[in-house]
Every structure is written in C-alpha cells, then in structure tokens.
Write a protein that holds these residues in place. Structure first.
Motif, PDB file in Angstrom:
ATOM      1  N   HIS A  84      -7.000   5.124   1.195  1.00  0.00           N
ATOM      2  CA  HIS A  84      -5.919   4.181   1.483  1.00  0.00           C
ATOM      3  C   HIS A  84      -5.179   4.586   2.757  1.00  0.00           C
ATOM      4  O   HIS A  84      -4.267   5.411   2.722  1.00  0.00           O
ATOM      5  CB  HIS A  84      -4.969   4.171   0.261  1.00  0.00           C
ATOM      6  N   HIS A 109      -3.666  -4.079   5.714  1.00  0.00           N
ATOM      7  CA  HIS A 109      -3.100  -5.180   4.930  1.00  0.00           C
ATOM      8  C   HIS A 109      -3.784  -6.506   5.259  1.00  0.00           C
ATOM      9  O   HIS A 109      -3.757  -6.946   6.413  1.00  0.00           O
ATOM     10  CB  HIS A 109      -1.605  -5.341   5.215  1.00  0.00           C
ATOM     11  N   GLU A 161      -6.156  -3.943   1.719  1.00  0.00           N
ATOM     12  CA  GLU A 161      -5.026  -3.991   0.791  1.00  0.00           C
ATOM     13  C   GLU A 161      -4.483  -5.415   0.798  1.00  0.00           C
ATOM     14  O   GLU A 161      -3.850  -5.843   1.754  1.00  0.00           O
ATOM     15  CB  GLU A 161      -3.941  -2.988   1.173  1.00  0.00           C
ATOM     16  N   HIS A 181       0.300  -5.158  -4.593  1.00  0.00           N
ATOM     17  CA  HIS A 181      -0.749  -4.827  -3.634  1.00  0.00           C
ATOM     18  C   HIS A 181      -2.021  -4.371  -4.342  1.00  0.00           C
ATOM     19  O   HIS A 181      -1.949  -3.524  -5.219  1.00  0.00           O
ATOM     20  CB  HIS A 181      -0.269  -3.713  -2.705  1.00  0.00           C
ATOM     21  N   HIS A 210      -0.176   1.730  -5.800  1.00  0.00           N
ATOM     22  CA  HIS A 210       1.212   2.095  -6.136  1.00  0.00           C
ATOM     23  C   HIS A 210       1.857   1.128  -7.139  1.00  0.00           C
ATOM     24  O   HIS A 210       2.823   0.432  -6.803  1.00  0.00           O
ATOM     25  CB  HIS A 210       2.079   2.208  -4.871  1.00  0.00           C
ATOM     26  N   ARG A 255       5.788   1.244  -7.483  1.00  0.00           N
ATOM     27  CA  ARG A 255       6.608   1.551  -6.300  1.00  0.00           C
ATOM     28  C   ARG A 255       7.948   0.840  -6.394  1.00  0.00           C
ATOM     29  O   ARG A 255       8.026  -0.360  -6.591  1.00  0.00           O
ATOM     30  CB  ARG A 255       5.878   1.121  -5.031  1.00  0.00           C
ATOM     31  N   ASP A 305      -1.992   6.283   1.784  1.00  0.00           N
ATOM     32  CA  ASP A 305      -1.216   5.158   2.290  1.00  0.00           C
ATOM     33  C   ASP A 305      -0.643   5.529   3.660  1.00  0.00           C
ATOM     34  O   ASP A 305       0.467   5.128   4.017  1.00  0.00           O
ATOM     35  CB  ASP A 305      -0.069   4.790   1.330  1.00  0.00           C
TER      36      ASP A 305
END
Ligand code: ZN
Ligand code: ZN
Length: 396
Positions: free
Chosen positions: A186, A220, A245, A252, A288, A291, A351
């Motif tokens: 990621h 993304h 993503e 996500h 996540h 998150r 990430d």
C-alpha cells in the motif's frame, strides 16, 4: 483618519457525494474579487479553480486570472498548501486571490470534518461535534458509511504484467529480516495521488534500499498502465506490482487484479466494486477499516469487536488491512481483533505518502512472487502475514 476593512466570505455546498462547490469572496475598500472552485472530497484536491474581479486598480490585475487555474490538482491536505498557493497564485498572479483561496482551504477542511462527523454519527448518534473534533488529531479521512447514489461506471479489461520480475535479492537485498517475500502492498505516488509527495522512482529506490522484496503502487482510484510499470521494473531491476485504492461508499478498498475506470462524479458502491473484482477474479482488501473511528477511545463510542464485526463492508472483502502506517496503533490493534473474530486474512502496508514511510508496514508471503498472478495467488492463499518491516530492521 485612515479607514480600512476587508471582508472574506466562503460558502460551501455539496454538489454530490464526493464533490464540494466552493465560493469565496474578498472585498475591501480597494479590491473586490471572487473565486469558484470544486474540490474532490476523497483526496481533497482542487478539481477546478476560477475567479473574477469585481473591482481592481490597474490593468495588470486581470492578468492574474490564468494563474488561478494553476491551483487545479493542488491537495488541500498538503502541509505546504499555503506556501504553494502563495507562490503559484500569489506571486505569479495576485496575492488577493491567494488570500481568499487559503481561506477556502480552511473552510473546506471544516466542511469535511462536519461530513465525517455526520457519517460517524450514523453509528454514534450522541457524539457531539466538539467531542468529534477534540478526539480527532489526525488529518482528514473520509470513510462514510452512508448510502450513496449514482452508480459508477466500472470497466474490466484484461491486462496484467506478464513478464517475471527480477528478484530483489539478486541485487543486494540479502539482509532481510527473515525469509519469505516481503511486499509493501500500500503506497502512493505523486502525481497519481495528489496527497503524496514522492515520485514512483524515489519510492522504488527506497524500497530497494531497505531490502523489501517488492512494492505495490496503490494510488487512489488510478490504475497504472502495464507498460509504465514494466518500464519501472526494468529500470530499477526491482519487482513492482499494481494495486488500486478505490474510494467506495463504505471506505477505502485496496483492489488487485482489477483494471477499472470510474466515471467522474459519484462514489463507487461497494457491491458494484465487489462484483467487478469477482468478475476479474481479483482480490479486495479493506484499507484502514477503523481510521479515525477510535481516536476518541473505544469505550467512549462503545465500539466493541462484536459491533464492529457487523460493519457491512466486511461482507464484501477478502482480507483486512490490520497494519496501516497512517492510523494509530490502537486502530490497527482493533482491526486485528476484529479480523481474528471474523476469521478473515490480514495484510499490512505503509500507506506511504513520503519516502521515509516506505516499508513502515508490509506483508510477508511464504513464497517468492514473480508476477501479478503470483501476487493474486499469494493473496488468495491467505498465507500473508503483516509485519512492521521498517521497525524490525531498525532503520531511520
Ligand atoms: Zn485510504
Ligand atoms: Zn492509502
């Protein structure tokens, strides 16, 4: 006596689930100007910026207008956004336009906080905005659980990186923590992910330096073209994989093995993404999952593992990202507990949006992974295990 007053006014409307319309007015005794901008919520970028003068002093002023458009693509969460606007719009164009745009950024952040609060309130009706704001030190995340309209257009194409990857261990990566094949699943690159500050070349160079075995570009809502990734593999002599993503109505999702294009406007519905992933025989991981949900403390929200397990998106995913570099340890820990209770496979990824974050977390697979098919099979085997790669290697 000298009188001076300046009024700045920003109004924001939600055009659709993922788009804000922003209107800013600056008005003082000398100048009057307006800006109109659109902002995509999921990655906080300016999709368009335009302006007009109502009152100005010199014929030079109107020449500032074209420079406003250069703010298109800027990310509001960029920590240097103020300087960037001052430099691009302010210095090249007009500092009044920069001033009102900076004000617009502040207001957008506020608006997105309210949107997030409303999304979380669906589960926690008693949470006040004050509690939400005070409990949320991290930058904006947008994971809403609301029902969304406008189905996106998903296209499935058959394209994979077929050539076998070079083995990173052949090129000096011997001092790995221990066995297996370790991939950071990621990561984000600039400009594909506007909030990232790192180029794909720097990202791969760092992955190689810290002796990861491979890296996955998971920008993304963007699918890397096969040819570009093949070029990167050749150039760096290092395994590079592709993920994506996707921002859905339920948060996500990291998807693999899916070539998809989404028509602008409207969030992807998780059911439709799932369908497309299945059609492509791909793999889908919720990124996540908690998150921003635990920053106020688990107890305060009364979020138990049992309750969390019921979150609808778990029905649609193949695995859960339980080690993510952008959330708190508590949130990762909680994701881990929930995945154990659900019996779903787990993964880790940094990430990363900066070089220093690459490999913060990664996933170790037992066998060598040579191409995208291998990666899919490895993911599906459920034998991946997340690890704090960078920490284990104790590097700076
Ligand atoms: Zn994300
Ligand atoms: Zn991400």
């Amino acid at each position: 006596m000298l009188n001076f007053s300046r009024n700045k006014l920003v109004s924001i409307a939600r055009k659709d689930e993922d788009t804000l319309l922003v209107h800013g007015i600056l008005d003082d005794v000398i100048y009057g100007l307006e800006v109109d901008a659109t902002v995509r919520i999921s990655d906080m970028t300016f999709l368009s910026v335009n302006g007009k003068w109502n009152r100005y002093t010199t014929p030079e002023c109107p020449k500032a207008l074209p420079f406003l458009r250069e703010a298109t693509g800027f990310c509001i969460n960029d920590k240097n956004i103020t300087q960037k606007l001052q430099k691009t719009v302010g210095r090249k164009g007009c500092r009044h336009f920069a001033t009102i745009l900076i004000e617009c950024c502040r207001s957008v952040k506020e608006a997105v906080r309210i949107i997030q609060w409303e999304a979380i309130k669906a589960d926690h009706p008693n949470l006040t905005f004050e509690e939400f704001v005070n409990g949320e030190p991290r930058e904006a995340s947008y994971d809403s659980a609301e029902e969304k309209a406008s189905p996106p257009h998903i296209e499935v194409r058959e394209k994979t990186v077929r050539k076998d990857m070079p083995d990173a261990r052949d090129s000096g990566g011997q001092d790995k923590t221990s066995g297996g094949f370790v991939i950071d699943l990621h990561t984000h690159t600039f400009p594909a992910s506007p909030c990232s500050s790192v180029s794909e070349d720097d990202l791969i160079t760092e992955a190689k330096r810290i002796s990861l075995d491979g890296i996955c570009l998971a920008d993304h809502n963007y699918v890397w073209p096969v040819s570009r990734v093949e070029d990167l593999i050749q150039k760096h002599g290092f395994p590079v994989f592709r993920g994506n993503e996707v921002t859905t109505d339920q948060g996500h999702m990291l998807v693999f093995g899916l070539e998809k294009e989404i028509r602008s406007g409207g969030l992807v519905k998780i059911e439709e993404l799932r369908e497309a992933v299945e059609e492509a025989d791909g793999f889908m991981i919720v990124a996540h999952p908690f998150r921003g949900f635990l920053t106020f403390g688990v107890g305060q929200l009364g979020l138990t593992v049992e309750k969390a397990m019921e979150r609808p998106f778990f029905k649609y995913v193949d695995a859960i990202e339980v080690m993510n570099g952008k959330v708190t340890e508590k949130e990762n820990g909680f994701a881990s507990e929930v995945s154990a209770a659900l019996g779903l496979p787990v993964t880790g990824g940094s990430d990363a949006h900066e070089v220093s974050e690459v490999g913060l977390y990664a996933t170790r697979f037992p066998d060598s992974i040579k191409n995208e098919n291998d990666l899919l099979n490895a993911l599906k085997s459920g034998k991946g295990s997340p690890l704090a790669f960078r920490k284990e290697k104790t590097m700076v």
